[in-house]
Design an enzyme around this catalytic site. Sequence first.
Site, short mmCIF file in Angstrom:
data_model
loop_
_atom_site.label_atom_id
_atom_site.label_comp_id
_atom_site.label_asym_id
_atom_site.label_seq_id
_atom_site.Cartn_x
_atom_site.Cartn_y
_atom_site.Cartn_z
CB CYS A 118 39.00 32.54 42.13
SG CYS A 118 38.83 33.73 41.92
CD GLN B 65 30.74 26.46 42.59
OE1 GLN B 65 31.00 25.88 43.58
NE2 GLN B 65 30.06 27.53 41.96
P1 NAD Z 1 35.59 41.81 42.53
O1 NAD Z 1 34.62 41.80 42.48
O2 NAD Z 1 36.08 42.09 44.54
O3 NAD Z 1 36.87 43.41 42.06
C1 NAD Z 1 36.12 43.51 40.93
C2 NAD Z 1 35.55 45.29 40.79
O4 NAD Z 1 35.80 45.37 39.61
C3 NAD Z 1 34.76 45.17 41.46
O5 NAD Z 1 35.19 46.69 42.35
C4 NAD Z 1 33.58 46.08 39.98
O6 NAD Z 1 32.71 46.76 40.60
C5 NAD Z 1 34.93 46.17 39.31
N1 NAD Z 1 34.36 46.52 38.19
C6 NAD Z 1 33.53 45.77 37.06
N2 NAD Z 1 33.15 45.81 36.15
C7 NAD Z 1 33.74 47.37 35.87
C8 NAD Z 1 34.25 48.23 34.74
N3 NAD Z 1 33.91 48.54 33.75
N4 NAD Z 1 34.25 49.56 34.90
C9 NAD Z 1 35.16 49.93 36.36
N5 NAD Z 1 34.92 48.74 37.61
C10 NAD Z 1 34.03 48.01 37.16
O7 NAD Z 1 37.05 41.10 42.47
P2 NAD Z 1 38.40 40.41 42.42
O8 NAD Z 1 37.94 39.12 43.64
O9 NAD Z 1 39.11 41.49 42.45
O10 NAD Z 1 39.04 39.47 41.38
C11 NAD Z 1 38.47 39.92 39.81
C12 NAD Z 1 39.18 38.88 38.89
O11 NAD Z 1 40.54 39.08 39.54
C13 NAD Z 1 39.01 38.51 38.73
O12 NAD Z 1 39.06 37.64 36.78
C14 NAD Z 1 39.51 36.87 39.45
O13 NAD Z 1 39.05 35.62 38.95
C15 NAD Z 1 40.72 37.21 39.12
N6 NAD Z 1 41.30 36.01 40.67
C16 NAD Z 1 41.06 36.65 41.56
C17 NAD Z 1 41.67 36.61 43.41
C18 NAD Z 1 41.29 36.50 44.82
O14 NAD Z 1 41.74 35.87 46.11
N7 NAD Z 1 40.21 37.17 44.80
C19 NAD Z 1 42.76 36.43 43.14
C20 NAD Z 1 43.45 36.04 41.36
C21 NAD Z 1 42.64 36.14 40.49
C1 UGA Z 2 43.34 30.31 45.18
C2 UGA Z 2 44.90 30.18 44.63
O1 UGA Z 2 45.19 29.73 46.02
C3 UGA Z 2 45.43 31.72 44.48
O2 UGA Z 2 46.27 30.40 44.06
C4 UGA Z 2 44.70 31.86 43.16
O3 UGA Z 2 45.43 33.46 42.54
C5 UGA Z 2 43.30 32.44 43.49
O4 UGA Z 2 42.50 31.09 43.98
C6 UGA Z 2 42.31 32.90 42.88
O5 UGA Z 2 42.19 32.78 41.54
O6 UGA Z 2 41.17 33.53 43.15
P1 UGA Z 2 42.13 31.72 47.56
O7 UGA Z 2 40.61 31.59 46.90
O8 UGA Z 2 42.21 33.15 47.46
O9 UGA Z 2 43.57 30.93 46.14
O10 UGA Z 2 42.04 31.08 48.58
P2 UGA Z 2 43.06 29.48 48.71
O11 UGA Z 2 44.15 29.59 49.84
O12 UGA Z 2 43.54 28.46 47.60
O13 UGA Z 2 41.82 28.68 49.68
C7 UGA Z 2 40.53 28.43 48.75
C8 UGA Z 2 39.75 27.48 49.65
O14 UGA Z 2 40.40 25.90 49.79
C9 UGA Z 2 38.89 27.62 50.78
O15 UGA Z 2 38.42 27.83 50.88
C10 UGA Z 2 39.96 26.81 51.74
O16 UGA Z 2 39.94 26.85 53.22
C11 UGA Z 2 40.21 25.92 51.25
N1 UGA Z 2 41.24 24.72 51.56
C12 UGA Z 2 43.08 25.28 51.00
C13 UGA Z 2 41.17 23.52 52.17
O17 UGA Z 2 40.56 22.92 52.11
N2 UGA Z 2 42.47 23.27 52.33
C14 UGA Z 2 43.50 23.47 51.88
O18 UGA Z 2 44.68 21.99 51.94
C15 UGA Z 2 43.92 24.34 51.04
#
Ligand code: NAD
Ligand code: UGA
Length: 465
Positions: free
Chosen positions: A278, A280
Amino acid sequence: MKIKNICCIGAGYVGGPTMAVIAKQCPQIIITVVDINPERINAWNDKNLENLPVFEPSLAEIVNKTRGENLFFSTDIERAIDEAEMIFISVNTPTKTYGKGKGMAADLKYIELCARQIAKVAKQDKIIVEKSTLPVRTAEALKSILDNTGNGVNFQILSNPEFLAEGTAVQDLLNPDRVLIGGDVGSNDGNEAIDALVDIYANWVPKERILTTKVWSSELSKLTANAFLAQRVSSINSISELCEKTGADVNEVAKAIGMDSRIGPKFLNASVGFGGSCFQKDILNLVYIAKSYGLNEVADYWEQVILINEHQKNRFSNKIVSTLYNTVSGKKITFLGWAFKKDTNDTRESAAIKVANNLLNEQALISVYDPKVTEERIYADLDYLNSRSEEENRALLKVDNNPYEVCENAHAIAVLTEWDEFKTYNWQQIYDDMQKPAFIFDGRGILDMEYLKTIGFECYTIGKG
Ligand code: NAD
Ligand code: UGA
């Protein structure tokens, strides 16, 4: 309005853990998580909890308790939509790889497909919750699709971004700093929808931590939160380079500035660069949005966070090459860790991928050990870059599931992920089995370098002069 039946579209790193925790905290609500990927759904339904598609501490126990009770995983998307009063959209929103905004904008095709499918199926009013991270004003597009292609039923759209971090997802969900709910605060229907979602979280989250806002503020807050967090990492990483030149120690600097309560101590660990699905993508999206409004200075400001991160990854691989007498060709370099952080099996945008690619370009022979990442995943990450053939990737990079074997005969070890177990290894034994001089490059600052030096290692840690 009391919600009794929830559907979540997208069974990924967010949909799976989030719904498992809601199911645990709200036994009165039936939750069905659906996905177009049948393998993912099968894995969520696997009797062997080791095979769940997402590894998160404590997640398997929660799934074990709730699955088949009030938590279900299914590929029958239409049925789940039809039966639910509230639908969470939790599908992926990756950076576009084609067309306008390629390499910057969020690809909203999966979101739009969900909206069209919901509109087609829905025969009663529904509350649609944006759980995915979306560009600000996506709710407007969603509403337009739902209203124009639907069956005349009413849709309320809420934005409820997720702030969990991988590796601590369950803890973050059980005890969130805040829950953010954006909606149409100007209308009765909007407020009713907001209240329905507040009531769900209020089952375990103190009311004062549930924040309700306009929908646009909520959407933009999610991108902004990730941008600020990533900015802290790039800020300390930029200082880490200056520390190396001046003899300062980045940990000491981080501690000294973090004790200022206005700065705070968290997210100041210098590293080989941030990864994850996320940071990037969301900053690129923010940059794209700013540019599309003509705000070029704003765009440039945030883009620098990404540029420093790229620099940090390149700097690490360059340091390995220059230290190993300017050539790593044919030399074995062992990677400890491939995941983008500890306690997750996720490798998306992991710094390890870029560092490995740089070293493979220098003809290094890499061996990788990661406690949770599969060999298949590691090769898929490398192949995705299209830097060389799949055969070459397999010839030059090997994956090993034994941490001691993977270090045997290595010229250098590079720590790419901060897994706790790396600190507990028998480093004397590892040293004895390596080529000499035995180099170690700690990209996470987790190892006791003073001790390793007494064994005989040549040590480099990010941010230490
Ligand atoms: P992910 O790729 O792990 O999961 C998404 C799932 O959605 C996949 O399994 C895919 O097959 C499914 N999908 C896609 N299109 C579909 C459709 N039309 N119908 C049904 N299923 C469908 O992604 P993720 O990491 O869970 O991230 C999901 C969203 O949450 C992103 O927008 C991301 O930015 C956000 N987010 C992620 C994190 C994180 O830590 N990974 C944290 C906060 C927010
Ligand atoms: C991050 C945010 O922390 C979450 O709040 C958010 O929901 C999520 O992105 C998202 O939108 O996906 P995540 O990417 O799962 O969560 O993990 P982080 O703990 O934030 O680490 C991100 C990257 O930064 C990792 O590669 C971690 O090693 C690095 N990092 C983190 C550092 O290099 N230094 C730090 O002090 C903290």
